[in-house]
Design a protein around this motif. Structure first.
Motif, PDB file in Angstrom:
ATOM      1  N   UNK A 192     -19.717  65.408 120.956  1.00  0.00           N
ATOM      2  CA  UNK A 192     -18.609  66.115 120.314  1.00  0.00           C
ATOM      3  C   UNK A 192     -18.476  65.709 118.852  1.00  0.00           C
ATOM      4  N   UNK A 193     -18.665  64.424 118.572  1.00  0.00           N
ATOM      5  CA  UNK A 193     -18.597  63.956 117.186  1.00  0.00           C
ATOM      6  C   UNK A 193     -19.717  64.574 116.353  1.00  0.00           C
ATOM      7  N   UNK A 194     -20.901  64.678 116.922  1.00  0.00           N
ATOM      8  CA  UNK A 194     -22.021  65.301 116.218  1.00  0.00           C
ATOM      9  C   UNK A 194     -21.705  66.758 115.903  1.00  0.00           C
ATOM     10  N   UNK A 195     -21.121  67.465 116.875  1.00  0.00           N
ATOM     11  CA  UNK A 195     -20.755  68.859 116.644  1.00  0.00           C
ATOM     12  C   UNK A 195     -19.737  68.973 115.505  1.00  0.00           C
ATOM     13  N   UNK A 196     -18.715  68.113 115.521  1.00  0.00           N
ATOM     14  CA  UNK A 196     -17.655  68.185 114.518  1.00  0.00           C
ATOM     15  C   UNK A 196     -18.176  67.897 113.112  1.00  0.00           C
ATOM     16  N   UNK A 197     -18.955  66.824 112.987  1.00  0.00           N
ATOM     17  CA  UNK A 197     -19.491  66.469 111.679  1.00  0.00           C
ATOM     18  C   UNK A 197     -20.474  67.542 111.202  1.00  0.00           C
ATOM     19  N   UNK A 198     -21.236  68.111 112.120  1.00  0.00           N
ATOM     20  CA  UNK A 198     -22.176  69.165 111.741  1.00  0.00           C
ATOM     21  C   UNK A 198     -21.449  70.398 111.222  1.00  0.00           C
ATOM     22  N   UNK A 199     -20.334  70.742 111.839  1.00  0.00           N
ATOM     23  CA  UNK A 199     -19.543  71.884 111.360  1.00  0.00           C
ATOM     24  C   UNK A 199     -19.068  71.654 109.934  1.00  0.00           C
ATOM     25  N   UNK A 200     -18.595  70.437 109.666  1.00  0.00           N
ATOM     26  CA  UNK A 200     -18.125  70.116 108.315  1.00  0.00           C
ATOM     27  C   UNK A 200     -19.275  70.183 107.318  1.00  0.00           C
ATOM     28  N   UNK A 201     -20.445  69.670 107.700  1.00  0.00           N
ATOM     29  CA  UNK A 201     -21.592  69.699 106.797  1.00  0.00           C
ATOM     30  C   UNK A 201     -22.061  71.125 106.527  1.00  0.00           C
ATOM     31  N   UNK A 202     -22.072  71.959 107.561  1.00  0.00           N
ATOM     32  CA  UNK A 202     -22.460  73.349 107.371  1.00  0.00           C
ATOM     33  C   UNK A 202     -21.529  74.049 106.397  1.00  0.00           C
ATOM     34  N   UNK A 203     -20.224  73.777 106.517  1.00  0.00           N
ATOM     35  CA  UNK A 203     -19.249  74.422 105.640  1.00  0.00           C
ATOM     36  C   UNK A 203     -19.455  74.014 104.185  1.00  0.00           C
ATOM     37  N   UNK A 204     -19.627  72.708 103.957  1.00  0.00           N
ATOM     38  CA  UNK A 204     -19.735  72.225 102.583  1.00  0.00           C
ATOM     39  C   UNK A 204     -21.114  72.484 101.991  1.00  0.00           C
ATOM     40  N   UNK A 205     -22.167  72.196 102.752  1.00  0.00           N
ATOM     41  CA  UNK A 205     -23.510  72.408 102.222  1.00  0.00           C
ATOM     42  C   UNK A 205     -23.853  73.890 102.134  1.00  0.00           C
ATOM     43  N   UNK A 206     -23.228  74.700 102.960  1.00  0.00           N
ATOM     44  CA  UNK A 206     -23.485  76.134 102.949  1.00  0.00           C
ATOM     45  C   UNK A 206     -22.703  76.885 101.896  1.00  0.00           C
ATOM     46  N   UNK A 207     -21.843  76.194 101.152  1.00  0.00           N
ATOM     47  CA  UNK A 207     -21.089  76.856 100.096  1.00  0.00           C
ATOM     48  C   UNK A 207     -19.981  77.735 100.608  1.00  0.00           C
ATOM     49  N   UNK A 208     -19.327  77.324 101.704  1.00  0.00           N
ATOM     50  CA  UNK A 208     -18.255  78.141 102.265  1.00  0.00           C
ATOM     51  C   UNK A 208     -17.074  78.278 101.317  1.00  0.00           C
ATOM     52  N   UNK A 209     -16.837  77.256 100.503  1.00  0.00           N
ATOM     53  CA  UNK A 209     -15.718  77.323  99.568  1.00  0.00           C
ATOM     54  C   UNK A 209     -16.112  78.196  98.378  1.00  0.00           C
ATOM     55  N   UNK A 210     -15.378  79.294  98.127  1.00  0.00           N
ATOM     56  CA  UNK A 210     -15.684  80.142  96.969  1.00  0.00           C
ATOM     57  C   UNK A 210     -15.580  79.345  95.679  1.00  0.00           C
ATOM     58  N   UNK A 211     -16.554  79.470  94.802  1.00  0.00           N
ATOM     59  CA  UNK A 211     -16.582  78.676  93.576  1.00  0.00           C
ATOM     60  C   UNK A 211     -15.328  78.827  92.719  1.00  0.00           C
ATOM     61  N   UNK A 212     -14.763  80.041  92.563  1.00  0.00           N
ATOM     62  CA  UNK A 212     -13.551  80.146  91.757  1.00  0.00           C
ATOM     63  C   UNK A 212     -12.355  79.399  92.355  1.00  0.00           C
ATOM     64  N   UNK A 213     -12.454  79.048  93.647  1.00  0.00           N
ATOM     65  CA  UNK A 213     -11.330  78.387  94.327  1.00  0.00           C
ATOM     66  C   UNK A 213     -11.742  77.012  94.842  1.00  0.00           C
ATOM     67  N   UNK A 214     -12.694  76.396  94.141  1.00  0.00           N
ATOM     68  CA  UNK A 214     -13.218  75.119  94.602  1.00  0.00           C
ATOM     69  C   UNK A 214     -12.132  74.054  94.621  1.00  0.00           C
ATOM     70  N   UNK A 215     -11.249  74.051  93.608  1.00  0.00           N
ATOM     71  CA  UNK A 215     -10.176  73.060  93.575  1.00  0.00           C
ATOM     72  C   UNK A 215      -9.222  73.243  94.750  1.00  0.00           C
TER      73      UNK A 215
END
Length: 373
Positions: A192-215
Motif C-alpha cells: 500500500x505504501x508503494x502504491x501511495x508513493x508511486x501515485x505521488x511520483x506519477x503526479x509530480x514527475x508527470x507534470x500534473x500541476x499546470x505550470x501557470x499554477x505551479x505555486x
C-alpha cells in the motif's frame, strides 16, 4: 526502545516505488519524450497545445508537459490500492484471517495492533486508506467520464496531485511506525505504501500541476502534507504508552497501560490486569486449563488487554499467556511464528487455534464444541 529504521528498508522503500512508477507509466512517458524539448520547469515540454484527452499530451502556457494517459496508470494503481485496503477493512471488521500474510501472521498483528484503528474510534485505519484510494481513483478518471473543460480539468489536476502527495507523506510515516516502532513486517502495508508513493511520483514527475499554477499546486500539496503530518502525530500519540517508551519518557498520567522503562533488560511487560474474575470466568478458566489452552498476544495489543480484563486477574492465572512481541517481557516470538498465528490475540485450545478476542459466551461455546468432538 528507540525508533530505528534499517537503511536497507529505507533504500528499498525509495527504489521499489521508483521502479514501479516508471515501469507502469513507461508507455505514457515514452510518448511524452517523443514530443518533448528542454524546459526549465519540468525538464521537458510538449509541442502540442491541446487539452483533449484523446491526444498524446498537452502543453500549458508556460510549457509544462502533462500526458493525460498517466490518468489511466494512476486510476489502475488507485483501484488496486482500494481493493487491497477494502479487503483489509473487511478482515478487520469481521475478524477473518488475512490471506498471503506470511508465516508469522505479521499483517494480522499490525491490523489488530495499537495503530490499527483511527484514534478514539473502532474504525479500521485501512478504511481511511480505502476512501483515499477511491478519491484519487475518481479524480484520475473523472475527465474520461465528464467534460470538465480546461479550468475544471486544471483544478482536477491540482486536487489529484495534492491528494496523492498527502497519501504519500502519510504512508512514509506508517512505514516508520511499522519498521521502527512495531518492528513488524507486513506485505500488505508495504504494498500500500508503494502504491501511495508511486501515485505521488506519477503526479509530480508527470507534470500534473499546470505550470501557470505551479505555486498554487505547491501550496495545496504542502497543505496536504502538513495535514498528513498532523494526522500522523495524532495517531502516534494516541497510544501514549508506546510513544513514551519510544522517547524514553515516563508513561502518561492516568494511563491504564502501564509499561516498564524502555531500558528494561527483559523487555516490556504487558499491562497489569485490574479486574476481578467472576465465578463464571473462573469456571471458564478451569475448563480451558483442562483442555491445555493458552493465549497468544502482545503487550501493546489493546484487544489482548481487553480479553484479559474480561476474564479477570484470577482466571488468567490459570491460563498460560505467551508474549509474542519481540521486545515484550519473556518474549517467545520464534515460537509464535512457528505456530503461524493469524493475529493477536489468538487462543490455542486442545491444539486448535481460535483467533480474535472472545466474549465469555464464545469461549463457552468453543469449550462445548471441543469436548463434544
Amino acid at each position: 526502545m528507540k525508533i530505528r529504521i534499517p537503511l536497507t528498508s529505507m533504500l528499498l522503500f525509495y527504489s521499489i516505488p521508483r521502479a514501479f512508477t516508471f515501469s507502469i507509466a513507461r508507455p505514457a512517458y515514452a510518448v511524452r519524450e517523443k514530443l518533448s524539448v528542454e524546459n526549465p520547469l519540468y525538464g521537458t515540454s510538449c509541442r502540442r497545445n491541446t487539452h483533449k484527452l484523446n491526444s498524446s499530451a498537452n502543453e500549458d502556457e508556460a510549457g509544462s508537459c502533462w500526458n493525460p494517459k498517466l490518468r489511466r496508470s494512476m486510476g489502475i494503481i488507485a483501484g488496486i490500492g482500494a481493493a487491497e485496503t477494502g479487503y483489509l477493512t473487511f478482515t478487520k471488521l469481521t475478524g477473518s484471517s488475512i490471506l498471503l500474510c506470511g508465516t508469522d501472521g505479521a499483517c494480522g498483528n499490525v491490523l489488530n495492533g495499537p495503530y490499527g484503528v483511527i484514534p478514539g474510534t473502532d474504525v479500521p485505519l485501512a478504511l481511511l486508506g480505502f476512501v483515499a484510494y477511491m478519491l484519487v481513483g475518481f479524480l484520475a478518471v473523472a475527465p474520461f467520464i465528464y467534460d470538465l473543460g480546461q479550468d475544471k480539468e486544471e483544478n482536477n489536476r491540482l486536487l489529484l496531485t495534492a491528494a496523492s502527495t498527502t497519501m504519500g507523506v502519510f504512508s512514509v510515516f506508517l512505514m516508520t511506525l511499522l519498521f521502527g516502532v512495531l518492528g513488524e513486517s507486513c506485505n500488505f502495508c508495504v504494498a500500500s505504501a508503494i502504491f501511495s508513493v508511486s501515485l505521488a511520483k506519477l503526479a509530480w514527475l508527470g507534470g500534473a500541476v499546470p505550470a501557470p499554477r505551479i505555486k498554487q499546486g505547491i501550496k495545496w500539496s504542502a497543505g496536504g502534507g502538513l495535514a498528513a503530518f498532523m494526522a500522523s502525530a495524532i495517531l502516534f500519540t494516541s497510544v501514549p504508552e508506546i510513544a513514551s517508551a519510544d522517547f524514553g519518557l515516563p508513561p502518561a498520567a492516568g494511563s491504564t497501560h502501564l509499561l516498564a522503562s524502555s531500558e528494561s533488560q527483559k523487555g516490556t511487560p504487558a499491562p497489569p490486569i485490574l479486574s476481578k474474575s467472576s465465578p463464571r470466568a473462573l469456571g471458564i478458566a478451569t475448563d480451558l486449563e483442562s483442555l491445555d489452552s493458552r493465549m497468544f498476544g502482545a503487550y501493546w495489543c489493546s484487544h489482548c488487554y481487553d480479553q484479559k480484563e474480561r476474564l479477570g486477574k484470577e482466571a488468567m492465572l490459570k491460563i498460560p499467556y505467551i508474549e509474542c512481541s519481540r521486545d515484550g517481557l519473556n518474549s517467545q516470538n520464534s515460537f509464535c511464528k512457528e505456530r503461524g498465528l493469524p493475529g493477536y490475540p489468538t487462543w490455542e485450545i486442545n491444539g486448535k487455534l481460535y483467533p480474535g478476542e472472545k466474549e465469555l459466551d464464545e469461549l463457552e461455546e468453543i469449550i462445548k464444541e471441543v469436548r463434544s468432538s
